[in-house]
Design a protein around this motif. Structure first.
Motif, short mmCIF file in Angstrom:
data_model
loop_
_atom_site.label_atom_id
_atom_site.label_comp_id
_atom_site.label_asym_id
_atom_site.label_seq_id
_atom_site.Cartn_x
_atom_site.Cartn_y
_atom_site.Cartn_z
N MET A 80 0.82 -1.21 0.00
CA MET A 80 0.00 0.00 0.00
C MET A 80 0.86 1.27 0.00
O MET A 80 0.55 2.23 -0.70
CB MET A 80 -0.95 0.00 1.20
CG MET A 80 -1.99 -1.11 1.14
SD MET A 80 -2.88 -1.25 -0.43
CE MET A 80 -3.75 0.27 -0.47
N ALA A 81 1.95 1.28 0.75
CA ALA A 81 2.83 2.45 0.76
C ALA A 81 3.50 2.63 -0.60
O ALA A 81 3.59 3.76 -1.11
CB ALA A 81 3.89 2.32 1.86
N ALA A 82 3.92 1.55 -1.22
CA ALA A 82 4.55 1.63 -2.54
C ALA A 82 3.55 2.12 -3.58
O ALA A 82 3.88 2.94 -4.44
CB ALA A 82 5.12 0.27 -2.94
N ARG A 83 2.32 1.63 -3.52
CA ARG A 83 1.28 2.08 -4.46
C ARG A 83 0.98 3.57 -4.27
O ARG A 83 0.76 4.30 -5.23
CB ARG A 83 0.01 1.27 -4.28
CG ARG A 83 0.09 -0.11 -4.87
CD ARG A 83 -1.22 -0.84 -4.70
NE ARG A 83 -1.12 -2.19 -5.23
CZ ARG A 83 -1.97 -3.16 -4.97
NH1 ARG A 83 -3.00 -2.93 -4.18
NH2 ARG A 83 -1.80 -4.35 -5.49
N THR A 84 0.93 4.00 -3.02
CA THR A 84 0.66 5.40 -2.74
C THR A 84 1.77 6.28 -3.30
O THR A 84 1.50 7.31 -3.93
CB THR A 84 0.52 5.63 -1.22
OG1 THR A 84 -0.55 4.81 -0.74
CG2 THR A 84 0.24 7.08 -0.90
N PHE A 85 3.00 5.88 -3.10
CA PHE A 85 4.15 6.63 -3.61
C PHE A 85 4.06 6.72 -5.13
O PHE A 85 4.23 7.79 -5.72
CB PHE A 85 5.44 5.92 -3.19
CG PHE A 85 6.67 6.75 -3.35
CD1 PHE A 85 7.02 7.67 -2.37
CD2 PHE A 85 7.48 6.62 -4.45
CE1 PHE A 85 8.15 8.45 -2.50
CE2 PHE A 85 8.62 7.40 -4.59
CZ PHE A 85 8.95 8.31 -3.61
N SER A 86 3.75 5.61 -5.77
CA SER A 86 3.62 5.57 -7.22
C SER A 86 2.48 6.46 -7.70
O SER A 86 2.60 7.18 -8.69
CB SER A 86 3.40 4.12 -7.68
OG SER A 86 3.19 4.07 -9.06
N ARG A 87 1.36 6.41 -7.00
CA ARG A 87 0.18 7.21 -7.39
C ARG A 87 0.48 8.70 -7.27
O ARG A 87 0.10 9.48 -8.14
CB ARG A 87 -1.00 6.83 -6.50
CG ARG A 87 -2.25 7.62 -6.71
CD ARG A 87 -2.91 7.34 -8.02
NE ARG A 87 -3.28 5.94 -8.06
CZ ARG A 87 -4.18 5.43 -8.85
NH1 ARG A 87 -4.83 6.21 -9.67
NH2 ARG A 87 -4.44 4.16 -8.83
#
Length: 100
Positions: A80-87
């Motif tokens: 979830m943290a990686a997806r948020t960073f990417s988003r």
């Protein structure tokens, strides 16, 4: 560019969840090691934004169920943290494209 607070928060979250996963993996790897004491830690909030992993004293035998749950929770939080960073990065790129 991603704000420094967002960056700090997300990167500390990634590092913290990596540490949680590493601890669980170490405990699983030492499940059959004689006299091994399970490593423990606690995720704490840090200021101004973020998280940290604080090691705690060793705690008895390894509980495989607990380790698998900890490993899975760390994995999900990391994703979830990686997806948020990417988003955030993608949104910023799109905003710059609009301005160009």
């Amino acid at each position: 560019m991603i704000s420094s607070i967002a960056s700090t928060t997300l990167l500390s979250g990634l590092a913290t969840q990596s540490r949680v996963a590493q601890t669980a993996a170490n405990n699983i790897a030492n499940l059959t090691t004689p006299d091994y004491q399970a490593e423990r830690g606690q995720v704490v909030s840090t200021s101004p934004a973020g998280a940290a992993y604080v090691p705690l004293p060793p705690e008895g035998e390894v509980d495989l169920t607990r380790e698998v749950v900890d490993l899975n929770q760390a994995k999900q939080a990391y994703i979830m943290a990686a997806r948020t960073f990417s988003r955030i990065a993608r949104t910023e790129r799109e905003a710059l494209d609009v301005l160009a």
